[in-house]
Design an enzyme around this catalytic site. Sequence first.
Site, PDB file in Angstrom:
ATOM      1  N   GLY A  28       0.841  -1.204   0.000  1.00 39.28           N
ATOM      2  CA  GLY A  28       0.000   0.000   0.000  1.00 39.28           C
ATOM      3  C   GLY A  28       0.872   1.248   0.000  1.00 39.28           C
ATOM      4  O   GLY A  28       0.645   2.192  -0.760  1.00 39.28           O
ATOM      5  N   HIS A  29       1.911   1.253   0.848  1.00 33.35           N
ATOM      6  CA  HIS A  29       2.832   2.394   0.866  1.00 33.35           C
ATOM      7  C   HIS A  29       3.550   2.508  -0.480  1.00 33.35           C
ATOM      8  O   HIS A  29       3.774   3.611  -0.986  1.00 33.35           O
ATOM      9  CB  HIS A  29       3.893   2.215   1.963  1.00 33.35           C
ATOM     10  CG  HIS A  29       3.344   2.186   3.352  1.00 33.35           C
ATOM     11  ND1 HIS A  29       3.336   1.051   4.128  1.00 33.35           N
ATOM     12  CD2 HIS A  29       2.789   3.158   4.112  1.00 33.35           C
ATOM     13  CE1 HIS A  29       2.810   1.321   5.309  1.00 33.35           C
ATOM     14  NE2 HIS A  29       2.452   2.587   5.330  1.00 33.35           N
TER      15      HIS A  29
ATOM     16  N   GLN B 152      -6.325   5.757   0.363  1.00 35.48           N
ATOM     17  CA  GLN B 152      -7.781   5.861   0.559  1.00 35.48           C
ATOM     18  C   GLN B 152      -8.261   5.068   1.772  1.00 35.48           C
ATOM     19  O   GLN B 152      -9.314   5.364   2.325  1.00 35.48           O
ATOM     20  CB  GLN B 152      -8.498   5.358  -0.702  1.00 35.48           C
ATOM     21  CG  GLN B 152     -10.011   5.542  -0.651  1.00 35.48           C
ATOM     22  CD  GLN B 152     -10.739   4.671  -1.639  1.00 35.48           C
ATOM     23  OE1 GLN B 152     -10.195   4.376  -2.706  1.00 35.48           O
ATOM     24  NE2 GLN B 152     -11.944   4.248  -1.316  1.00 35.48           N
ATOM     25  N   LYS B 153      -7.511   4.040   2.188  1.00 30.25           N
ATOM     26  CA  LYS B 153      -7.958   3.259   3.356  1.00 30.25           C
ATOM     27  C   LYS B 153      -8.260   4.188   4.530  1.00 30.25           C
ATOM     28  O   LYS B 153      -9.202   3.968   5.267  1.00 30.25           O
ATOM     29  CB  LYS B 153      -6.907   2.224   3.753  1.00 30.25           C
ATOM     30  CG  LYS B 153      -7.362   1.362   4.924  1.00 30.25           C
ATOM     31  CD  LYS B 153      -6.361   0.309   5.286  1.00 30.25           C
ATOM     32  CE  LYS B 153      -5.150   0.867   5.950  1.00 30.25           C
ATOM     33  NZ  LYS B 153      -5.402   1.458   7.292  1.00 30.25           N
ATOM     34  N   ASP B 154      -7.441   5.233   4.657  1.00 25.76           N
ATOM     35  CA  ASP B 154      -7.656   6.218   5.731  1.00 25.76           C
ATOM     36  C   ASP B 154      -8.377   7.427   5.141  1.00 25.76           C
ATOM     37  O   ASP B 154      -7.855   8.548   5.154  1.00 25.76           O
ATOM     38  CB  ASP B 154      -6.309   6.618   6.324  1.00 25.76           C
ATOM     39  CG  ASP B 154      -5.579   5.424   6.912  1.00 25.76           C
ATOM     40  OD1 ASP B 154      -6.112   4.816   7.863  1.00 25.76           O
ATOM     41  OD2 ASP B 154      -4.506   5.064   6.402  1.00 25.76           O
TER      42      ASP B 154
ATOM     43  N   GLN C 134      -8.856  10.616   7.216  1.00 36.11           N
ATOM     44  CA  GLN C 134      -7.560  11.302   7.340  1.00 36.11           C
ATOM     45  C   GLN C 134      -7.271  12.118   6.076  1.00 36.11           C
ATOM     46  O   GLN C 134      -6.881  13.284   6.146  1.00 36.11           O
ATOM     47  CB  GLN C 134      -6.460  10.260   7.567  1.00 36.11           C
ATOM     48  CG  GLN C 134      -5.046  10.759   7.395  1.00 36.11           C
ATOM     49  CD  GLN C 134      -4.019   9.735   7.825  1.00 36.11           C
ATOM     50  OE1 GLN C 134      -3.767   9.549   9.009  1.00 36.11           O
ATOM     51  NE2 GLN C 134      -3.393   9.059   6.867  1.00 36.11           N
TER      52      GLN C 134
ATOM     53  N   SER D  61      -2.559  -3.127   5.443  1.00 37.76           N
ATOM     54  CA  SER D  61      -2.382  -2.248   6.599  1.00 37.76           C
ATOM     55  C   SER D  61      -1.244  -2.801   7.447  1.00 37.76           C
ATOM     56  O   SER D  61      -1.090  -4.027   7.564  1.00 37.76           O
ATOM     57  CB  SER D  61      -3.679  -2.248   7.428  1.00 37.76           C
ATOM     58  OG  SER D  61      -3.423  -1.774   8.727  1.00 37.76           O
TER      59      SER D  61
ATOM     60  N   ARG E 172      -1.156  -2.851  10.514  1.00 38.81           N
ATOM     61  CA  ARG E 172      -1.741  -3.551  11.670  1.00 38.81           C
ATOM     62  C   ARG E 172      -2.219  -4.961  11.317  1.00 38.81           C
ATOM     63  O   ARG E 172      -2.521  -5.740  12.224  1.00 38.81           O
ATOM     64  CB  ARG E 172      -2.891  -2.733  12.268  1.00 38.81           C
ATOM     65  CG  ARG E 172      -2.388  -1.497  13.026  1.00 38.81           C
ATOM     66  CD  ARG E 172      -3.475  -0.863  13.878  1.00 38.81           C
ATOM     67  NE  ARG E 172      -2.930   0.133  14.792  1.00 38.81           N
ATOM     68  CZ  ARG E 172      -2.910   1.448  14.560  1.00 38.81           C
ATOM     69  NH1 ARG E 172      -3.402   1.932  13.432  1.00 38.81           N
ATOM     70  NH2 ARG E 172      -2.405   2.284  15.452  1.00 38.81           N
TER      71      ARG E 172
HETATM   72  O1  PAF Z   1      -1.372   7.230   7.729  1.00 40.34           O
HETATM   73  C1  PAF Z   1      -0.360   7.207   8.461  1.00 40.34           C
HETATM   74  O2  PAF Z   1       0.508   6.340   8.353  1.00 40.34           O
HETATM   75  C2  PAF Z   1      -0.185   8.288   9.533  1.00 40.34           C
HETATM   76  O3  PAF Z   1      -1.413   8.659  10.074  1.00 40.34           O
HETATM   77  C3  PAF Z   1       0.584   9.507   9.019  1.00 40.34           C
HETATM   78  C4  PAF Z   1      -0.162  10.214   7.912  1.00 40.34           C
HETATM   79  C5  PAF Z   1       1.961   9.084   8.531  1.00 40.34           C
HETATM   80  C6  PAF Z   1       0.765  10.526  10.162  1.00 40.34           C
HETATM   81  O4  PAF Z   1       1.485   9.992  11.211  1.00 40.34           O
END
Ligand code: PAF
Length: 343
Positions: free
Chosen positions: A56-57, A187-189, A192, A229, A231
């Site tokens: 994902g990253h 998009q998962k977050d 945010q 994720s 987690r």
């Molecule tokens: O999505 C994340 O991994 C974190 O919330 C972020 C944006 C790096 C902020 O610590």
Amino acid sequence: MNRLRPFVRTMSTSALPPSTIPLLTTVAEFRLWREAARRDNKSVGFVPTMGALHDGHMCLVRKSLAENDLTVMSIFVNPAQFAPHEDLATYPRTLPRDLEILTAESLSVSGDSTIRTASAVFLPSVREMYPSGIDQNVAAQKGTFLEVKGYGEQMEGKSRPTFFRGVATVVTKLFNAIEPNNAYFGQKDIQQCLILKRLCRDLLLSHPDPAHVHIVPTARDPTDNLALSSRNAYLSAEGRKIAPTLYKALKVAEQAWNDGQPKELCIAQATDIVRNVATLAKESDLEVRLDYIEFNESDSLEVLDRTRCLEVDSRPVILSGALWIGSTRLIDNIVLGDMAKLQ
Ligand code: PAF
């Protein structure tokens, strides 16, 4: 002349692992790097992370490599976004592996012989990011913190009331240090992402401006569509089998919504899916508990109170949820409507 090379270090004398990508640990060091990039007229894409990298990253990194001359990743486990009872101490910290994964990622630019890789990793200490100190207990905190009022209390904020305050604070600091032209979030977050776009708009930021805060579609395990994720690493083998239930439930709700059913019925059908799985899991002593499934307006993030809105306006709706599997909390969402219209 490539002014960015002098920042490469071999790290043999420091606590950091060796890396061919420059590792910068202070804001002052990073600002020198940024100044050189500006003088060289290079655009900078930014991928903020807490490490424990997964594909994902890497989707965010690939997009940044494709759209910018230079790509910077930050790896910082931000204490301010963890409540005192949450998993700050156990959050996976896998820096040597993260650097290997990032170093292996490259993109050849079409029509050019250039191969792009990440250009720098920002690895600040907690002291560097929180010069006034940081207490996880909000009531005991001193110093400057940021709240995006009215957008962080619902959805995820209901269960994690101080989470978005911590995210908004750290990302503002990171934006101030990195000054990216573009920033990339998954998009998962989704809450945010939308809060950070709003933060850039409200604070009149230009690096990045809100239109350059990009929301990249959720990366999923190709075998069962589980949203990737960091987690997920907490899940037992049994929990991992059950984890795709949340997305399955959201897909059922999406189908019901597209069939024209009122949102209460869509949520009820999705909840049934989880309830059935939870009943089976209980037989093997695994607690599966739905935290929420909800429809929210994408602009206000308010709970959707209309029975149906897509015929009358074309603003997207967020269908999202959170599921506990044992002590692991997973989140996921589907954007109903046009992602490009998310502001
Ligand atoms: O999505 C994340 O991994 C974190 O919330 C972020 C944006 C790096 C902020 O610590």
